[in-house]
Design a protein around this motif. Structure first.
Motif, mmCIF file in Angstrom:
data_model
loop_
_atom_site.group_PDB
_atom_site.id
_atom_site.type_symbol
_atom_site.label_atom_id
_atom_site.label_comp_id
_atom_site.label_asym_id
_atom_site.label_seq_id
_atom_site.Cartn_x
_atom_site.Cartn_y
_atom_site.Cartn_z
ATOM 1 N N GLU B 58 108.389 62.159 63.111
ATOM 2 C CA GLU B 58 108.638 63.549 63.496
ATOM 3 C C GLU B 58 107.470 64.447 63.089
ATOM 4 O O GLU B 58 107.648 65.451 62.398
ATOM 5 C CB GLU B 58 109.939 64.038 62.870
ATOM 6 C CG GLU B 58 111.184 63.381 63.439
ATOM 7 C CD GLU B 58 111.579 63.964 64.787
ATOM 8 O OE1 GLU B 58 111.905 65.166 64.862
ATOM 9 O OE2 GLU B 58 111.565 63.215 65.777
ATOM 10 N N SER B 59 106.261 64.049 63.516
ATOM 11 C CA SER B 59 105.052 64.860 63.249
ATOM 12 C C SER B 59 104.882 65.136 61.758
ATOM 13 O O SER B 59 104.584 66.258 61.345
ATOM 14 C CB SER B 59 105.106 66.184 64.018
ATOM 15 O OG SER B 59 105.231 65.959 65.402
ATOM 16 N N VAL B 60 105.065 64.090 60.969
ATOM 17 C CA VAL B 60 104.960 64.223 59.519
ATOM 18 C C VAL B 60 103.487 64.117 59.104
ATOM 19 O O VAL B 60 102.760 63.263 59.625
ATOM 20 C CB VAL B 60 105.781 63.122 58.816
ATOM 21 C CG1 VAL B 60 105.655 63.229 57.306
ATOM 22 C CG2 VAL B 60 107.251 63.211 59.243
ATOM 23 N N PRO B 61 103.028 64.959 58.174
ATOM 24 C CA PRO B 61 101.620 64.884 57.733
ATOM 25 C C PRO B 61 101.277 63.499 57.193
ATOM 26 O O PRO B 61 102.127 62.802 56.620
ATOM 27 C CB PRO B 61 101.557 65.946 56.628
ATOM 28 C CG PRO B 61 102.676 66.879 56.912
ATOM 29 C CD PRO B 61 103.755 66.065 57.537
ATOM 30 N N SER B 62 100.021 63.117 57.340
ATOM 31 C CA SER B 62 99.589 61.764 56.974
ATOM 32 C C SER B 62 99.613 61.515 55.472
ATOM 33 O O SER B 62 99.454 60.360 55.049
ATOM 34 C CB SER B 62 98.177 61.518 57.514
ATOM 35 O OG SER B 62 97.280 62.463 56.961
ATOM 36 N N ARG B 63 99.793 62.538 54.673
ATOM 37 C CA ARG B 63 99.932 62.302 53.231
ATOM 38 C C ARG B 63 101.245 61.582 52.897
ATOM 39 O O ARG B 63 101.441 61.116 51.777
ATOM 40 C CB ARG B 63 99.816 63.613 52.459
ATOM 41 C CG ARG B 63 100.811 64.690 52.827
ATOM 42 C CD ARG B 63 100.494 65.983 52.073
ATOM 43 N NE ARG B 63 101.458 67.043 52.313
ATOM 44 C CZ ARG B 63 101.339 67.930 53.282
ATOM 45 N NH1 ARG B 63 100.284 67.894 54.097
ATOM 46 N NH2 ARG B 63 102.260 68.876 53.436
ATOM 47 N N PHE B 64 102.138 61.488 53.866
ATOM 48 C CA PHE B 64 103.338 60.668 53.762
ATOM 49 C C PHE B 64 103.119 59.420 54.617
ATOM 50 O O PHE B 64 102.913 59.532 55.827
ATOM 51 C CB PHE B 64 104.572 61.414 54.275
ATOM 52 C CG PHE B 64 104.941 62.620 53.474
ATOM 53 C CD1 PHE B 64 104.435 63.873 53.816
ATOM 54 C CD2 PHE B 64 105.795 62.527 52.387
ATOM 55 C CE1 PHE B 64 104.768 65.001 53.084
ATOM 56 C CE2 PHE B 64 106.147 63.643 51.651
ATOM 57 C CZ PHE B 64 105.631 64.883 51.999
#
Lengths: 110, 116
Positions: B58-64
């Protein structure tokens, strides 16, 4: 983009039945109604789900109107441990996503 | 048994740290989920794995960075998080949605993350 409307809060007396309403006027023919609850700082807990017919399990009963535009979750004998946020969710079985709305904060009072 | 376990229960990390959250289920479910819940807000979906493959981000930032090493385990690797990432991270599992009428998701207790 929640598809349900619930009252923000309600109180009920311990030992009495708690009737939690949910409106889902845009529900489609294949969408199920699911109820979850979340006790403070815990993960959501599945309660019950249904499509058309009324459903009952050891936790609650689910009454769905004939036109399926609304439903009521009934906790038959509320206890203090039933104090929680209750979420009504509609979804297709093929949808992975659970879209939680704001829910109803239910407070059971002694 | 409808138990989903998550470790750790609480985690405090600095913005330069790398940490991982772990989720485990033994219900034979082949779909697993990560949700994020900010204080006084409902849970929001982050990732879905189906049959050990990432099917929804769901368009989660790449730090996750999620990982599903096998059908029972789901990890969430955290790196260079921000204070606004502080939240309750919830794992859930279900039968894959291809199983008719039985996509009920069962949630773990969550990991409460604080990023300093």
């Amino acid at each position: 983009d929640a598809k349900t409307t619930q009252p923000p809060s309600m109180d009920c007396a311990e030992g009495r039945a708690a009737n939690l309403p949910c409106n889902h006027s845009t529900i489609s023919g294949n969408e199920y109604v699911y109820w979850y609850r979340q006790i403070h700082s815990q993960g959501p807990q599945y309660i019950i789900h249904g499509l058309k017919n009324n459903e009952t399990n050891e936790m609650a009963s689910l009454i769905i109107t004939e036109d399926r535009k609304s439903s009521t979750l009934i906790l038959p004998h509320a206890t203090l441990r039933d104090t929680a946020v209750y979420y009504c969710i509609v979804r297709l079985p093929v949808d992975y996503k659970l879209s939680f709305g704001a829910g109803t904060t239910v407070t059971v009072r002694a | 048994d409808t138990e989903v376990t998550q470790t750790p229960k609480h985690l405090v990390m600095g913005m330069t740290n790398k940490k991982s959250l772990k989720c485990e289920q033994h219900m034979g479910h082949r779909a697993m989920y990560w949700y994020k819940q900010k204080a006084k807000k409902p849970p929001e979906l982050m990732f879905v794995y189906s049959y050990e493959k990432l099917s929804i981000n769901e368009s989660v930032p790449s730090r996750f960075s999620p990982e599903c090493p096998n059908s029972s385990l789901l990890n969430l690797h955290l790196h260079a998080l921000q204070p606004e990432d502080s939240a309750l991270y919830l794992c859930a599992s279900s039968h894959p949605s291809l199983v008719p009428r039985d996509g009920t998701q069962y949630f773990g207790p969550g990991t409460r993350l604080l990023v300093l």
